[in-house]
Scaffold this motif. Structure first.
Motif, PDB file in Angstrom:
ATOM      1  N   GLU A 238       0.863  -1.182   0.000  1.00  0.00           N
ATOM      2  CA  GLU A 238       0.000   0.000   0.000  1.00  0.00           C
ATOM      3  C   GLU A 238       0.898   1.229   0.000  1.00  0.00           C
ATOM      4  O   GLU A 238       1.768   1.384   0.855  1.00  0.00           O
ATOM      5  N   ASN A 239       0.684   2.119  -0.961  1.00  0.00           N
ATOM      6  CA  ASN A 239       1.503   3.315  -1.110  1.00  0.00           C
ATOM      7  C   ASN A 239       0.852   4.484  -0.387  1.00  0.00           C
ATOM      8  O   ASN A 239      -0.256   4.882  -0.712  1.00  0.00           O
ATOM      9  N   LYS A 240       1.573   5.034   0.583  1.00  0.00           N
ATOM     10  CA  LYS A 240       1.125   6.243   1.277  1.00  0.00           C
ATOM     11  C   LYS A 240       2.225   7.280   1.137  1.00  0.00           C
ATOM     12  O   LYS A 240       3.224   7.248   1.865  1.00  0.00           O
ATOM     13  N   ASP A 241       2.078   8.154   0.138  1.00  0.00           N
ATOM     14  CA  ASP A 241       3.053   9.223  -0.108  1.00  0.00           C
ATOM     15  C   ASP A 241       4.479   8.704  -0.292  1.00  0.00           C
ATOM     16  O   ASP A 241       5.432   9.232   0.277  1.00  0.00           O
ATOM     17  N   GLY A 242       4.640   7.654  -1.076  1.00  0.00           N
ATOM     18  CA  GLY A 242       5.964   7.126  -1.383  1.00  0.00           C
ATOM     19  C   GLY A 242       6.522   6.169  -0.350  1.00  0.00           C
ATOM     20  O   GLY A 242       7.664   5.732  -0.466  1.00  0.00           O
ATOM     21  N   VAL A 243       5.726   5.831   0.649  1.00  0.00           N
ATOM     22  CA  VAL A 243       6.118   4.843   1.645  1.00  0.00           C
ATOM     23  C   VAL A 243       5.215   3.636   1.433  1.00  0.00           C
ATOM     24  O   VAL A 243       3.995   3.763   1.384  1.00  0.00           O
ATOM     25  N   TYR A 244       5.819   2.465   1.281  1.00  0.00           N
ATOM     26  CA  TYR A 244       5.071   1.252   0.960  1.00  0.00           C
ATOM     27  C   TYR A 244       4.951   0.366   2.193  1.00  0.00           C
ATOM     28  O   TYR A 244       5.923   0.158   2.908  1.00  0.00           O
ATOM     29  N   PHE A 245       3.759  -0.162   2.401  1.00  0.00           N
ATOM     30  CA  PHE A 245       3.465  -1.015   3.551  1.00  0.00           C
ATOM     31  C   PHE A 245       2.952  -2.359   3.062  1.00  0.00           C
ATOM     32  O   PHE A 245       2.024  -2.408   2.263  1.00  0.00           O
ATOM     33  N   LEU A 246       3.560  -3.435   3.536  1.00  0.00           N
ATOM     34  CA  LEU A 246       3.146  -4.778   3.146  1.00  0.00           C
ATOM     35  C   LEU A 246       3.525  -5.756   4.249  1.00  0.00           C
ATOM     36  O   LEU A 246       4.700  -5.850   4.636  1.00  0.00           O
ATOM     37  N   GLN A 247       2.551  -6.455   4.778  1.00  0.00           N
ATOM     38  CA  GLN A 247       2.743  -7.516   5.768  1.00  0.00           C
ATOM     39  C   GLN A 247       3.656  -7.093   6.928  1.00  0.00           C
ATOM     40  O   GLN A 247       4.570  -7.805   7.324  1.00  0.00           O
TER      41      GLN A 247
ATOM     42  N   ILE B 291       5.837  -4.701   7.014  1.00  0.00           N
ATOM     43  CA  ILE B 291       7.112  -4.131   6.577  1.00  0.00           C
ATOM     44  C   ILE B 291       6.841  -2.798   5.892  1.00  0.00           C
ATOM     45  O   ILE B 291       5.898  -2.657   5.119  1.00  0.00           O
ATOM     46  N   LYS B 292       7.691  -1.832   6.170  1.00  0.00           N
ATOM     47  CA  LYS B 292       7.602  -0.500   5.571  1.00  0.00           C
ATOM     48  C   LYS B 292       8.858  -0.294   4.732  1.00  0.00           C
ATOM     49  O   LYS B 292       9.963  -0.642   5.173  1.00  0.00           O
ATOM     50  N   ALA B 293       8.703   0.278   3.525  1.00  0.00           N
ATOM     51  CA  ALA B 293       9.844   0.519   2.644  1.00  0.00           C
ATOM     52  C   ALA B 293       9.725   1.902   2.007  1.00  0.00           C
ATOM     53  O   ALA B 293       8.634   2.320   1.628  1.00  0.00           O
ATOM     54  N   TYR B 294      10.862   2.583   1.921  1.00  0.00           N
ATOM     55  CA  TYR B 294      10.891   3.912   1.322  1.00  0.00           C
ATOM     56  C   TYR B 294      12.330   4.254   0.952  1.00  0.00           C
ATOM     57  O   TYR B 294      13.260   3.516   1.282  1.00  0.00           O
ATOM     58  N   THR B 295      12.516   5.361   0.255  1.00  0.00           N
ATOM     59  CA  THR B 295      13.857   5.834  -0.104  1.00  0.00           C
ATOM     60  C   THR B 295      14.081   7.218   0.485  1.00  0.00           C
ATOM     61  O   THR B 295      13.131   7.895   0.881  1.00  0.00           O
ATOM     62  N   ASP B 296      15.347   7.630   0.483  1.00  0.00           N
ATOM     63  CA  ASP B 296      15.636   9.004   0.886  1.00  0.00           C
ATOM     64  C   ASP B 296      15.258   9.935  -0.261  1.00  0.00           C
ATOM     65  O   ASP B 296      14.771   9.481  -1.306  1.00  0.00           O
ATOM     66  N   HIS B 297      15.478  11.216  -0.086  1.00  0.00           N
ATOM     67  CA  HIS B 297      15.028  12.205  -1.069  1.00  0.00           C
ATOM     68  C   HIS B 297      15.646  12.029  -2.454  1.00  0.00           C
ATOM     69  O   HIS B 297      15.014  12.343  -3.454  1.00  0.00           O
ATOM     70  N   ASP B 298      16.873  11.530  -2.544  1.00  0.00           N
ATOM     71  CA  ASP B 298      17.500  11.378  -3.854  1.00  0.00           C
ATOM     72  C   ASP B 298      17.381   9.965  -4.424  1.00  0.00           C
ATOM     73  O   ASP B 298      17.784   9.717  -5.552  1.00  0.00           O
ATOM     74  N   GLY B 299      16.816   9.044  -3.654  1.00  0.00           N
ATOM     75  CA  GLY B 299      16.597   7.689  -4.139  1.00  0.00           C
ATOM     76  C   GLY B 299      17.795   6.767  -4.061  1.00  0.00           C
ATOM     77  O   GLY B 299      17.721   5.626  -4.490  1.00  0.00           O
ATOM     78  N   TYR B 300      18.907   7.244  -3.523  1.00  0.00           N
ATOM     79  CA  TYR B 300      20.109   6.422  -3.451  1.00  0.00           C
ATOM     80  C   TYR B 300      20.123   5.468  -2.259  1.00  0.00           C
ATOM     81  O   TYR B 300      20.850   4.486  -2.251  1.00  0.00           O
ATOM     82  N   THR B 301      19.356   5.776  -1.242  1.00  0.00           N
ATOM     83  CA  THR B 301      19.327   4.928  -0.054  1.00  0.00           C
ATOM     84  C   THR B 301      17.932   4.367   0.136  1.00  0.00           C
ATOM     85  O   THR B 301      16.947   5.117   0.099  1.00  0.00           O
ATOM     86  N   LEU B 302      17.846   3.044   0.309  1.00  0.00           N
ATOM     87  CA  LEU B 302      16.581   2.366   0.572  1.00  0.00           C
ATOM     88  C   LEU B 302      16.478   2.068   2.055  1.00  0.00           C
ATOM     89  O   LEU B 302      17.479   1.717   2.695  1.00  0.00           O
ATOM     90  N   PHE B 303      15.289   2.161   2.569  1.00  0.00           N
ATOM     91  CA  PHE B 303      15.026   1.796   3.956  1.00  0.00           C
ATOM     92  C   PHE B 303      13.927   0.740   3.952  1.00  0.00           C
ATOM     93  O   PHE B 303      12.894   0.927   3.303  1.00  0.00           O
TER      94      PHE B 303
END
Length: 85
Positions: free
Chosen positions: A22-31, A33-45
């Protein structure tokens, strides 16, 4: 996942989270787990309530957690998502 983190696994997992989560303003939620990137897209969290994985440039990564059992549970969640999607 072994002691060394496979960059292909992380990138594939992030892709699955962004496609199926589920995308909430560029932050993805699934089972849980939360996933997103920093402002330049070089670092994944990729994180849950107890562990954060920071994966960046030149395949450098860092886990933040308090207990080893939290890390093991986190890895199991990531492997389950990888196998499911």
């Amino acid at each position: 996942m072994k002691n060394e983190l496979d960059s292909h696994f992380v990138l594939s997992l992030f892709d699955k989270l962004s496609k199926h989560g589920e995308n909430k303003d560029g932050v993805y939620f699934l089972q849980g787990i939360k996933a997103y990137t920093d402002h330049d897209g070089y670092t994944l969290f990729i994180e849950d309530a107890l562990v954060q994985l920071r994966f960046g440039f030149h395949n450098q990564y860092h886990f933040e957690y308090e207990k080893a059992e939290h890390l093991e549970q986190f890895k199991k969640k990531l492997e389950a998502i990888d196998k499911t999607f």
